[in-house]
Design a protein around this motif. Structure first.
Motif, PDB file in Angstrom:
ATOM      1  N   LEU A 173       0.885  -1.099   0.054  1.00  0.00           N
ATOM      2  CA  LEU A 173       0.024  -0.195  -0.071  1.00  0.00           C
ATOM      3  C   LEU A 173       0.889   1.231   0.166  1.00  0.00           C
ATOM      4  O   LEU A 173       1.794   1.249   1.019  1.00  0.00           O
ATOM      5  CB  LEU A 173      -0.759   0.152   1.008  1.00  0.00           C
ATOM      6  N   VAL A 174       0.501   2.135  -0.968  1.00  0.00           N
ATOM      7  CA  VAL A 174       1.251   3.369  -0.792  1.00  0.00           C
ATOM      8  C   VAL A 174       0.428   4.515  -0.250  1.00  0.00           C
ATOM      9  O   VAL A 174      -0.634   4.713  -0.963  1.00  0.00           O
ATOM     10  CB  VAL A 174       1.908   3.956  -2.410  1.00  0.00           C
ATOM     11  N   VAL A 175       0.578   5.133   0.699  1.00  0.00           N
ATOM     12  CA  VAL A 175      -0.370   6.008   1.304  1.00  0.00           C
ATOM     13  C   VAL A 175       0.141   7.352   0.847  1.00  0.00           C
ATOM     14  O   VAL A 175       1.057   7.747   1.349  1.00  0.00           O
ATOM     15  CB  VAL A 175      -0.453   6.219   2.913  1.00  0.00           C
ATOM     16  N   ALA A 176      -0.941   8.311   0.088  1.00  0.00           N
ATOM     17  CA  ALA A 176      -0.354   9.680  -0.043  1.00  0.00           C
ATOM     18  C   ALA A 176      -1.053  10.486   0.949  1.00  0.00           C
ATOM     19  O   ALA A 176      -2.240  10.588   1.156  1.00  0.00           O
ATOM     20  CB  ALA A 176      -1.040   9.970  -1.497  1.00  0.00           C
ATOM     21  N   VAL A 177      -0.230  11.082   1.984  1.00  0.00           N
ATOM     22  CA  VAL A 177      -0.608  12.010   2.850  1.00  0.00           C
ATOM     23  C   VAL A 177      -0.803  13.408   2.278  1.00  0.00           C
ATOM     24  O   VAL A 177       0.031  14.272   2.205  1.00  0.00           O
ATOM     25  CB  VAL A 177       0.346  12.006   4.136  1.00  0.00           C
ATOM     26  N   LEU A 178      -2.249  13.630   1.869  1.00  0.00           N
ATOM     27  CA  LEU A 178      -2.410  14.896   1.031  1.00  0.00           C
ATOM     28  C   LEU A 178      -2.929  15.958   2.185  1.00  0.00           C
ATOM     29  O   LEU A 178      -2.762  17.114   1.945  1.00  0.00           O
ATOM     30  CB  LEU A 178      -3.652  14.436   0.275  1.00  0.00           C
ATOM     31  N   ALA A 179      -3.362  15.525   3.331  1.00  0.00           N
ATOM     32  CA  ALA A 179      -3.559  16.302   4.570  1.00  0.00           C
ATOM     33  C   ALA A 179      -3.605  15.682   5.832  1.00  0.00           C
ATOM     34  O   ALA A 179      -4.105  14.810   5.993  1.00  0.00           O
ATOM     35  CB  ALA A 179      -5.061  16.993   4.265  1.00  0.00           C
ATOM     36  N   ALA A 180      -2.577  16.119   6.762  1.00  0.00           N
ATOM     37  CA  ALA A 180      -2.402  15.506   7.963  1.00  0.00           C
ATOM     38  C   ALA A 180      -3.189  16.013   9.041  1.00  0.00           C
ATOM     39  O   ALA A 180      -2.864  15.772  10.260  1.00  0.00           O
ATOM     40  CB  ALA A 180      -1.078  15.288   8.208  1.00  0.00           C
ATOM     41  N   GLY A 181      -3.944  17.073   8.721  1.00  0.00           N
ATOM     42  CA  GLY A 181      -4.718  17.715   9.805  1.00  0.00           C
ATOM     43  C   GLY A 181      -5.692  16.872  10.396  1.00  0.00           C
ATOM     44  O   GLY A 181      -6.017  15.633   9.789  1.00  0.00           O
ATOM     45  N   ARG A 182      -6.333  17.674  11.479  1.00  0.00           N
ATOM     46  CA  ARG A 182      -7.554  16.747  12.029  1.00  0.00           C
ATOM     47  C   ARG A 182      -8.867  16.797  11.006  1.00  0.00           C
ATOM     48  O   ARG A 182      -8.901  18.057  10.308  1.00  0.00           O
ATOM     49  CB  ARG A 182      -8.055  17.520  13.145  1.00  0.00           C
ATOM     50  N   LYS A 183      -9.492  15.966  10.769  1.00  0.00           N
ATOM     51  CA  LYS A 183     -10.503  16.029   9.860  1.00  0.00           C
ATOM     52  C   LYS A 183     -11.719  16.806  10.293  1.00  0.00           C
ATOM     53  O   LYS A 183     -11.922  17.096  11.683  1.00  0.00           O
ATOM     54  CB  LYS A 183     -10.882  14.569   9.494  1.00  0.00           C
ATOM     55  N   ALA A 184     -12.451  17.130   9.250  1.00  0.00           N
ATOM     56  CA  ALA A 184     -13.427  18.188   9.429  1.00  0.00           C
ATOM     57  C   ALA A 184     -14.667  17.277  10.456  1.00  0.00           C
ATOM     58  O   ALA A 184     -15.132  17.938  11.610  1.00  0.00           O
ATOM     59  CB  ALA A 184     -14.253  18.540   8.383  1.00  0.00           C
ATOM     60  N   ILE A 185     -14.966  16.161  10.190  1.00  0.00           N
ATOM     61  CA  ILE A 185     -15.893  15.475  11.083  1.00  0.00           C
ATOM     62  C   ILE A 185     -15.375  14.073  11.402  1.00  0.00           C
ATOM     63  O   ILE A 185     -14.934  13.545  10.637  1.00  0.00           O
ATOM     64  CB  ILE A 185     -17.369  15.532  10.359  1.00  0.00           C
ATOM     65  N   GLY A 186     -15.444  13.593  12.622  1.00  0.00           N
ATOM     66  CA  GLY A 186     -15.136  12.384  12.932  1.00  0.00           C
ATOM     67  C   GLY A 186     -15.792  11.266  12.375  1.00  0.00           C
ATOM     68  O   GLY A 186     -17.144  11.501  12.167  1.00  0.00           O
ATOM     69  N   SER A 187     -15.264  10.030  12.341  1.00  0.00           N
ATOM     70  CA  SER A 187     -15.980   9.044  11.600  1.00  0.00           C
ATOM     71  C   SER A 187     -17.014   8.590  12.252  1.00  0.00           C
ATOM     72  O   SER A 187     -18.273   8.132  11.903  1.00  0.00           O
ATOM     73  CB  SER A 187     -15.144   7.990  11.392  1.00  0.00           C
ATOM     74  N   ARG A 188     -16.986   8.730  13.649  1.00  0.00           N
ATOM     75  CA  ARG A 188     -18.148   8.060  14.613  1.00  0.00           C
ATOM     76  C   ARG A 188     -19.643   9.052  14.366  1.00  0.00           C
ATOM     77  O   ARG A 188     -20.420   8.476  14.150  1.00  0.00           O
ATOM     78  CB  ARG A 188     -17.646   8.528  16.063  1.00  0.00           C
ATOM     79  N   GLU A 189     -19.222  10.329  14.318  1.00  0.00           N
ATOM     80  CA  GLU A 189     -20.365  11.260  14.028  1.00  0.00           C
ATOM     81  C   GLU A 189     -20.796  11.191  12.628  1.00  0.00           C
ATOM     82  O   GLU A 189     -21.884  11.030  12.310  1.00  0.00           O
ATOM     83  CB  GLU A 189     -19.901  12.820  14.355  1.00  0.00           C
ATOM     84  N   ASN A 282      -6.721  11.575   2.337  1.00  0.00           N
ATOM     85  CA  ASN A 282      -5.745  10.745   1.906  1.00  0.00           C
ATOM     86  C   ASN A 282      -6.060   9.560   1.003  1.00  0.00           C
ATOM     87  O   ASN A 282      -7.190   8.925   1.136  1.00  0.00           O
ATOM     88  CB  ASN A 282      -5.036  10.400   3.112  1.00  0.00           C
ATOM     89  N   VAL A 283      -5.307   9.373   0.008  1.00  0.00           N
ATOM     90  CA  VAL A 283      -5.559   8.324  -0.686  1.00  0.00           C
ATOM     91  C   VAL A 283      -4.597   7.297  -0.719  1.00  0.00           C
ATOM     92  O   VAL A 283      -3.389   7.324  -0.539  1.00  0.00           O
ATOM     93  CB  VAL A 283      -5.534   8.733  -2.326  1.00  0.00           C
TER      94      VAL A 283
END
Ligand code: DP6
Length: 322
Positions: A173-189, A282-283
């Motif tokens: 797997l190649v992970v392209a870290v396109l944005a390493a900040g906190r995401k706008a909405i958590g996956s739980r919500e 990220n992709v």
């Protein structure tokens, strides 16, 4: 009294998106993932008989607020099972940017489940450890095991992960870290909103079993292109489902779409590469181990200083030391 565990993140090829039961962290569908061999989380749990509350730190920084609450609730569950009222000190070192859709909660809660259960003196089977880790974060149930892993939907007893035999199938797997900040909405919500409001959620739940069967068959015949095609289409369907929520849940940004174009171009040029995307921009590109350099070169050509992480198949959680 003290125990240290190490666990690796996992990336789902058939995604978990939506719970059937929030309190027990039961998923609406089965899911299937690859445990990575990069970015491990190391967690030490030490019982502190004098303390009146749990404390936790992340790379030396004290955890507070909801983060601490989530860890404390989990520790209470472990303590209760052990018949103990003793509080614990948790020290976590995590190499992966948090909140960027890189599955840090999976490695985090798999390591915490293993270290805490050992510190409290619970001798759990790997299956029971997976069931416990699930209560911290659903995807953590899968990081208990290495390689390809299927997590079963079911009731509290029946919802655990287990490894899948994959003779002859080598994945990277190649992970392209396109944005390493906190995401706008958590996956739980975001999951909660998708389940409650997306008219596509029923179709998502209905389609996963067939996709899983096809994925299991592709894995059994070590057919990387079928595995990749199924993983990519499953990820697109998950994002389509959340885009149908009200208000829509969108994790993609312009770079996400550009990276999907890079992956499509790889395929046109004869490089077997397939994309998957989690709860962030990220992709992650699934390919053969010998194709990672070519995939990484293409991504670097498209995004000047993009951070790339390259991973193979990694191990399950383990307890370190005595
Ligand atoms: C998009 O396991 O982080 O990565 O159970 O609420 O903690 P909680 O969610 P979490 O969700 C992972 C979602 C995903 C898909 C996947 O890993 O299967």
């Amino acid at each position: 009294m003290s125990s240290t565990a190490i666990a690796h993140p996992n990336i789902a090829l058939i995604k978990y998106w939506g719970k059937a039961d929030e309190r027990l962290s039961l998923p609406a569908t089965d899911s299937l993932s690859l445990t990575l061999d990069i970015a491990p989380t190391r967690t030490t749990v030490t019982l502190d008989p004098g303390a009146d509350q749990h404390v936790a730190s992340w790379s030396g920084e004290p955890m507070t607020g909801r983060e601490l609450e989530r860890v404390s609730t989990f520790l209470d569950l472990v303590a209760e099972r052990a018949g103990s009222r003793t509080r614990a000190v948790v020290e976590t070192v995590n190499e992966i940017p948090t909140g960027a859709g890189l599955a840090s909660s999976a490695a985090g809660f798999a390591a915490l489940a293993a270290a805490a259960s050992a510190a409290y003196g619970l001798a759990l089977s790997p299956r029971d450890l997976s069931r416990l880790a699930r209560r911290g974060s659903g995807s953590a149930a899968r990081s208990v095991f290495g390689g390809l892993v299927q997590w079963h939907a079911g009731d509290d007893e029946g919802s655990f992960a287990e490894p899948i035999e994959a003779p002859g199938l080598e994945l990277a797997l190649v992970v392209a870290v396109l944005a390493a900040g906190r995401k706008a909405i958590g996956s739980r919500e975001a999951m909660r909103r998708t389940v409650a409001t997306s008219p596509f959620f029923g179709a998502w739940v209905a389609s996963v079993p067939g996709e899983l069967d096809a994925m299991r068959a592709a894995i059994a015949r070590a057919d990387l292109s079928a595995v990749g095609e199924l993983a990519e289409s499953n990820a697109m369907r998950m994002h389509a489902t959340m885009l149908g929520a009200v208000p829509p849940v969108r994790y993609w940004n312009a770079d996400t779409v550009a990276a999907l174009d890079v992956v499509a171009q790889c395929r046109r040029d004869g490089i077997e590469a397939y994309a998957t995307i989690d709860a962030g921009p990220n992709v992650k590109v699934l390919c053969r181990p010998e194709a990672t350099t070519a995939v990484a070169d293409r991504l670097r050509a498209a995004f000047a200083d993009v951070d790339l992480l390259v991973s193979g198949s990694g191990p399950g959680v383990r307890i370190l030391g005595p």
